[in-house]
Design an enzyme around this catalytic site. Structure first.
Site, PDB file in Angstrom:
ATOM      1  N   PRO A  77      -2.216  -0.357   0.591  1.00  0.00           N
ATOM      2  CA  PRO A  77      -1.978  -0.173   2.024  1.00  0.00           C
ATOM      3  C   PRO A  77      -2.827  -1.074   2.926  1.00  0.00           C
ATOM      4  O   PRO A  77      -4.015  -1.288   2.695  1.00  0.00           O
ATOM      5  CB  PRO A  77      -2.318   1.303   2.240  1.00  0.00           C
ATOM      6  CG  PRO A  77      -1.993   1.941   0.926  1.00  0.00           C
ATOM      7  CD  PRO A  77      -2.398   0.933  -0.108  1.00  0.00           C
ATOM      8  N   CYS A  78      -2.176  -1.564   3.989  1.00  0.00           N
ATOM      9  CA  CYS A  78      -2.798  -2.518   4.908  1.00  0.00           C
ATOM     10  C   CYS A  78      -3.563  -1.902   6.081  1.00  0.00           C
ATOM     11  O   CYS A  78      -4.517  -2.516   6.570  1.00  0.00           O
ATOM     12  CB  CYS A  78      -1.728  -3.445   5.475  1.00  0.00           C
ATOM     13  SG  CYS A  78      -0.811  -4.373   4.239  1.00  0.00           S
ATOM     14  N   PRO A  79      -3.162  -0.721   6.610  1.00  0.00           N
ATOM     15  CA  PRO A  79      -3.797  -0.210   7.836  1.00  0.00           C
ATOM     16  C   PRO A  79      -5.319  -0.128   7.820  1.00  0.00           C
ATOM     17  O   PRO A  79      -5.936  -0.327   8.874  1.00  0.00           O
ATOM     18  CB  PRO A  79      -3.162   1.189   7.986  1.00  0.00           C
ATOM     19  CG  PRO A  79      -1.807   1.044   7.367  1.00  0.00           C
ATOM     20  CD  PRO A  79      -2.025   0.144   6.195  1.00  0.00           C
ATOM     21  N   PHE A  81      -7.369  -2.240   7.069  1.00  0.00           N
ATOM     22  CA  PHE A  81      -7.956  -3.542   7.365  1.00  0.00           C
ATOM     23  C   PHE A  81      -7.238  -4.285   8.487  1.00  0.00           C
ATOM     24  O   PHE A  81      -7.659  -5.371   8.873  1.00  0.00           O
ATOM     25  CB  PHE A  81      -7.938  -4.417   6.109  1.00  0.00           C
ATOM     26  CG  PHE A  81      -8.467  -3.719   4.893  1.00  0.00           C
ATOM     27  CD1 PHE A  81      -9.825  -3.486   4.740  1.00  0.00           C
ATOM     28  CD2 PHE A  81      -7.610  -3.266   3.906  1.00  0.00           C
ATOM     29  CE1 PHE A  81     -10.317  -2.827   3.625  1.00  0.00           C
ATOM     30  CE2 PHE A  81      -8.091  -2.605   2.774  1.00  0.00           C
ATOM     31  CZ  PHE A  81      -9.448  -2.390   2.644  1.00  0.00           C
TER      32      PHE A  81
END
Length: 419
Positions: A77-79, A81
């Site tokens: 998951p990206c959120p 960073f």
């Protein structure tokens, strides 16, 4: 090329999956949380073992079942960073980066590939990156990070992604990052055949106006509303390309639409800009309604980029080419010297002692800011002593598989909004 196997975590709708398959990796397993993406994977590759659920839940899959896999890959998951978010890093319930590194320690694959947003490359996460790199070294892996732009690998979109590759020390000398194969053309060139498909008389003129590559497509999450092409700055960039970014169309404009109309993109067009569907080998069908399709497409790792990196990994595992000195291979060495001073300190040290040990020339205000940033991802004890306040690194706040970690509670509470 020898047969190679991969386990893919957080597989999404299959962007990385398809790219790795084209690079020569057979999927032993793919795991994904989002049901719509799982349905897409199963539709396109019905013979794959695709599991639905929290990738960190051993009731969903047991890493011990896959002891001899060549590659562990994933788009965690990206959120945690994202520059557009709060950058909570290790304290975000969606953060699985450090957990994935520990997973590599359990599974012992020959190689690891993890990709994330550009935000992970920022100074805010220098110590987090150093922690990951040091941990991989402890586990017997050489590793490197690199910021890749999709447009450098044949995709008509900027889309920077921060990529981590790790290989066992015996395979690492054969690795080199893929050579760039830049996309030559514009959004208009990439989408012209789709935009004119329903007879729109303005298609040729639109092609000339859409005269650059696309900005980064933003898939969004369940926390937000319907599909659109990104925040304010992105929408302005789309407007310059003569695209209406306030939503996604059901179909291309037809012969009843005026020539000077500013069209919206369809999900098929967005998929083309992500690298799907340009050639038969990149064909892929997405399941679900329009918004869910758009999110699957927009959150993906472009297949041509995954293919390029996957091919470089496959070449290394097959010992193709000439081995190199690892210092020649490594693109960027991660050294957060203040973090390393804390990590390597034999006991609690004062500000003056830590600054001296780190070799950095920073004033007290900068030191305090840096320590506050480190404390977001690491547990740091502070103790007032005669020589001043002393600091000691106690541990890492991130989730690495602990049964009692607060990630489990927060994840359960936020499950319906995580995508």
């Amino acid at each position: 090329m020898a047969d190679l196997t991969a386990v893919e975590i957080c597989a999404g709708a299959g962007g990385q999956s398809l790219g790795l398959e084209l690079a020569g990796f057979d999927h032993a397993l793919a795991v994904e949380l989002d049901e719509n993406a799982v349905n897409t994977l199963r539709k396109n590759r019905p013979h794959w073992d695709v599991r639905h659920g929290d990738v960190a839940d051993e009731a969903v899959w047991n890493p011990k079942e896959f002891p001899d896999v060549d590659l562990l890959a994933g788009g965690v998951p990206c959120p945690p960073f994202s520059i557009a978010g709060k950058q909570l890093g290790a304290t975000d319930e969606r953060d699985l980066f450090a957990w994935a590194v520990e997973l590599a320690g359990k599974m012992q694959p020959r190689a690891v590939l993890l990709e994330n947003v550009r935000g992970l490359s920022m100074p805010r996460f220098s110590a987090y990156r150093q922690h990951v790199k040091d941990r991989l070294k402890d586990l017997g892996y050489w590793s490197d990070w690199k910021l890749l732009h999709a447009s450098d690998y044949g995709v008509p979109q900027l889309r920077p992604r921060f990529v981590l590759v790790a290989l066992r020390n015996e395979d690492a000398p054969w690795f080199e990052w893929p050579e760039k194969t830049p996309y030559e053309g514009t959004v208009g060139d990439a989408l012209f055949d789709l935009m004119k498909a329903n007879g729109w008389p303005g298609a040729k003129a639109w092609r000339k106006k859409a005269n650059d590559i696309a900005p980064t497509i933003v898939g969004g999450s369940k926390k937000h509303g319907g599909a659109d092409l990104g925040p304010t700055r992105a929408k302005a960039a789309w407007r310059d390309l003569w695209v209406d970014a306030m939503g996604v169309a059901d179909s291309p404009p037809d012969d009843s639409v005026p020539s000077d109309f500013r069209p919206k993109l369809t999900t098929e067009m967005v998929a083309r800009l992500q690298g799907w569907g340009r050639e038969p080998e990149y064909a892929w069908e997405f399941t679900g309604r329009k918004t869910t399709k758009y999110r699957q497409i927009g959150n993906a790792f472009p297949p041509p980029v995954a293919r390029a990196v996957g091919t470089s990994i496959a070449n290394a595992l097959n010992r193709k080419g000439q081995p190199k000195d690892l210092s020649e291979v490594e693109d960027e060495v991660m050294h957060d010297r203040l973090y390393l001073a804390l990590k390597n300190a034999p006991a609690a040290l004062t500000e003056r002692e830590l600054v001296k040990l780190s070799g950095e020339k920073i004033d007290s205000a900068t030191f305090e800011r840096r320590m506050a940033t480190l404390a977001r991802d690491f547990v740091i004890d502070e103790d007032d002593q005669l020589g001043g306040r002393a600091y000691r690194l106690v541990g890492f706040k991130g989730f690495i598989g602990q049964e009692g970690h607060e990630r489990h509670t927060r994840f359960a509470e936020m499950r319906s909004q995580i995508s």
